[in-house]
Write a protein that holds these residues in place. Structure first.
Motif, short mmCIF file in Angstrom:
data_model
loop_
_atom_site.label_atom_id
_atom_site.label_comp_id
_atom_site.label_asym_id
_atom_site.label_seq_id
_atom_site.Cartn_x
_atom_site.Cartn_y
_atom_site.Cartn_z
N ILE A 125 0.84 -1.19 0.00
CA ILE A 125 0.00 0.00 0.00
C ILE A 125 0.88 1.25 0.00
CG2 ILE A 125 -0.18 -0.01 2.53
CD1 ILE A 125 -2.94 1.25 2.24
N SER A 126 0.53 2.19 -0.86
CA SER A 126 1.17 3.50 -0.90
C SER A 126 0.06 4.53 -0.84
CB SER A 126 2.00 3.67 -2.18
OG SER A 126 2.61 4.95 -2.21
N PHE A 127 0.05 5.35 0.19
CA PHE A 127 -1.09 6.25 0.38
C PHE A 127 -0.63 7.63 0.82
CE2 PHE A 127 -0.35 4.35 4.54
CZ PHE A 127 -0.43 5.42 5.40
N LYS A 128 -1.52 8.59 0.65
CA LYS A 128 -1.40 9.91 1.25
C LYS A 128 -2.62 10.10 2.15
CE LYS A 128 1.42 12.09 -2.30
NZ LYS A 128 1.60 13.25 -3.21
N LEU A 129 -2.62 11.17 2.92
CA LEU A 129 -3.76 11.46 3.76
C LEU A 129 -4.80 12.20 2.94
CD1 LEU A 129 -1.89 12.54 7.01
CD2 LEU A 129 -2.76 10.29 6.38
N ASP A 130 -6.05 11.86 3.15
CA ASP A 130 -7.16 12.41 2.37
C ASP A 130 -7.67 13.68 3.05
OD1 ASP A 130 -9.41 12.98 0.93
OD2 ASP A 130 -10.26 10.96 1.04
N GLY A 131 -7.31 14.84 2.50
CA GLY A 131 -7.71 16.11 3.09
C GLY A 131 -9.21 16.30 3.19
N ARG A 132 -9.96 15.61 2.34
CA ARG A 132 -11.43 15.73 2.39
C ARG A 132 -11.99 15.14 3.67
NH1 ARG A 132 -14.23 12.78 -1.19
NH2 ARG A 132 -12.66 11.17 -0.88
N THR A 133 -11.23 14.24 4.32
CA THR A 133 -11.72 13.60 5.55
C THR A 133 -11.22 14.31 6.80
OG1 THR A 133 -9.86 12.05 5.79
CG2 THR A 133 -11.68 11.38 4.35
N GLN A 168 -12.48 -8.05 11.84
CA GLN A 168 -13.32 -8.64 10.81
C GLN A 168 -13.48 -7.60 9.70
OE1 GLN A 168 -17.00 -10.08 12.45
NE2 GLN A 168 -16.04 -11.76 13.55
N PHE A 169 -12.60 -7.68 8.71
CA PHE A 169 -12.67 -6.76 7.59
C PHE A 169 -13.69 -7.27 6.59
CE2 PHE A 169 -7.99 -6.67 8.77
CZ PHE A 169 -8.11 -5.55 9.59
N ARG A 170 -14.70 -6.46 6.29
CA ARG A 170 -15.79 -6.90 5.40
C ARG A 170 -15.88 -6.08 4.12
NH1 ARG A 170 -18.23 -7.28 10.59
NH2 ARG A 170 -18.76 -9.43 11.17
N GLY A 171 -15.02 -5.09 3.98
CA GLY A 171 -15.05 -4.23 2.81
C GLY A 171 -13.77 -3.44 2.73
N PRO A 172 -13.70 -2.42 1.88
CA PRO A 172 -12.49 -1.61 1.76
C PRO A 172 -12.08 -0.97 3.08
CG PRO A 172 -13.96 -1.21 -0.08
CD PRO A 172 -14.73 -2.04 0.89
N VAL A 173 -10.79 -1.07 3.41
CA VAL A 173 -10.24 -0.56 4.66
C VAL A 173 -9.13 0.44 4.33
CG1 VAL A 173 -8.94 -1.20 6.74
CG2 VAL A 173 -10.80 -2.66 5.93
N VAL A 174 -9.06 1.53 5.10
CA VAL A 174 -8.04 2.56 4.88
C VAL A 174 -7.25 2.82 6.16
CG1 VAL A 174 -9.24 3.75 3.01
CG2 VAL A 174 -9.75 4.37 5.38
N LEU A 196 -8.23 10.13 7.42
CA LEU A 196 -8.05 8.80 6.84
C LEU A 196 -7.06 8.84 5.68
CD1 LEU A 196 -11.77 7.60 6.66
CD2 LEU A 196 -10.13 7.28 8.53
N GLY A 197 -6.48 7.68 5.38
CA GLY A 197 -5.67 7.54 4.19
C GLY A 197 -6.55 7.50 2.96
N ASP A 198 -5.95 7.77 1.78
CA ASP A 198 -6.75 7.88 0.56
C ASP A 198 -6.76 6.62 -0.30
OD1 ASP A 198 -4.21 7.86 -0.51
OD2 ASP A 198 -4.40 9.74 -1.60
N THR A 199 -6.14 5.52 0.17
CA THR A 199 -6.05 4.31 -0.64
C THR A 199 -6.60 3.11 0.14
OG1 THR A 199 -4.07 5.17 -1.72
CG2 THR A 199 -4.52 2.83 -1.98
N PRO A 200 -7.77 2.61 -0.23
CA PRO A 200 -8.33 1.46 0.48
C PRO A 200 -7.72 0.14 -0.01
CG PRO A 200 -9.88 2.23 -1.17
CD PRO A 200 -8.71 3.16 -1.22
N VAL A 201 -7.71 -0.83 0.88
CA VAL A 201 -7.26 -2.17 0.52
C VAL A 201 -8.42 -3.14 0.70
CG1 VAL A 201 -4.86 -1.71 1.13
CG2 VAL A 201 -6.40 -2.67 2.85
N THR A 202 -8.44 -4.17 -0.12
CA THR A 202 -9.50 -5.17 -0.04
C THR A 202 -8.95 -6.58 0.08
OG1 THR A 202 -9.62 -5.24 -2.46
CG2 THR A 202 -11.15 -3.76 -1.33
N SER A 203 -7.64 -6.72 0.11
CA SER A 203 -7.03 -8.03 0.30
C SER A 203 -5.54 -7.85 0.53
CB SER A 203 -7.26 -8.93 -0.93
OG SER A 203 -6.52 -8.45 -2.03
N GLY A 204 -4.87 -8.94 0.88
CA GLY A 204 -3.42 -8.94 0.97
C GLY A 204 -2.85 -8.50 2.31
N GLN A 205 -1.51 -8.40 2.35
CA GLN A 205 -0.77 -7.99 3.53
C GLN A 205 -0.08 -6.66 3.24
OE1 GLN A 205 1.78 -11.44 4.00
NE2 GLN A 205 0.41 -12.30 5.55
N HIS A 206 -0.20 -5.74 4.18
CA HIS A 206 0.31 -4.38 3.96
C HIS A 206 0.98 -3.85 5.22
CE1 HIS A 206 -2.04 -4.37 0.25
NE2 HIS A 206 -3.00 -4.92 0.96
#
Length: 206
Positions: free
Chosen positions: A29-37, A178-184, A77-87
């Motif tokens: 994962i490579s992310f920046k912080l989401d200024g909108r949040t 319990q991750f059930r959807g996109p996580v940031v 929040l960060g601006d890049t959601p993950v839906t699988s894998g190890q980060h």
């Protein structure tokens, strides 16, 4: 391990987010912080990779209003959601005595703080003590002081979020999730500043 059900986000919940990061240990994962949040008391710095707390903050009426912004709590929040894998990512802490770091559902309520619901998983530092937080329940973490830098390891399929001692190359504590959807990535800050470091490979010892 059985696949977890995936919740579908409404369009206004995910619009503007960067592309999902999916894959295995090699998809970092490579992310920046989401200024909108970002709450109005938080300023983004270092090309949106860091955040600083302003005691007075910005007049909320001067901040662009949108449904993504946290309204009551100093959270971003960060601006890049993950839906699988190890980060894996790291956080440098500067002059802060109260903060929370972890992960949250991309569309969690903006009227709640991270760590107080079942849709966010965080490690909190306050009053010189660390705690793991989930659904407003706290678990003391005894084997860590106030390091200048810590790591976070998220294993989506295994349902785990771990706090890592970067200097000692060791895992400190793991939260079962319990991750059930996109996580940031998620951050709460009430003094000082935090700087994030992403795009990192998962350390071999994890």
């Amino acid at each position: 391990m059985a696949a977890l059900p995936v919740r579908v986000l409404s369009r206004r919940s995910w619009v503007g987010l960067r592309g999902y990061v999916v894959g295995t240990r090699g998809a970092y994962i490579s992310f920046k912080l989401d200024g909108r949040t970002a709450h109005s008391s938080l300023d983004l710095i270092k090309k949106d990779t860091g955040v600083i707390y302003r005691m007075m903050g910005i007049d909320p009426t001067k901040v662009p209003q949108n449904l993504q912004r946290f309204r009551e709590w100093a959270v971003v929040l960060g601006d890049t959601p993950v839906t699988s894998g190890q980060h894996y990512w790291e956080v440098t802490v500067k002059r802060s005595q109260e903060f929370r770091i972890g992960a949250a559902d991309a569309d969690m309520s903006r009227d709640e703080c991270i760590g107080v619901n079942t849709r966010s998983w965080v490690f909190a530092y306050s009053h010189k003590r660390w705690h793991a937080m989930l659904a407003n329940k706290t678990i003391p973490i005894m084997n860590i002081g106030h390091p200048g830098k810590v790591g976070l390891f998220l294993d989506y399929e295994a349902g785990k979020l771990s706090l890592v001692d970067v200097e000692k190359n060791s895992l400190i504590h793991t939260i079962a999730a319990q991750f059930r959807g996109p996580v940031v990535p998620a951050f709460g800050l009430w003094d000082g500043e935090l700087l994030t470091h992403s795009g990192l490979a998962v350390p071999e010892y994890l």
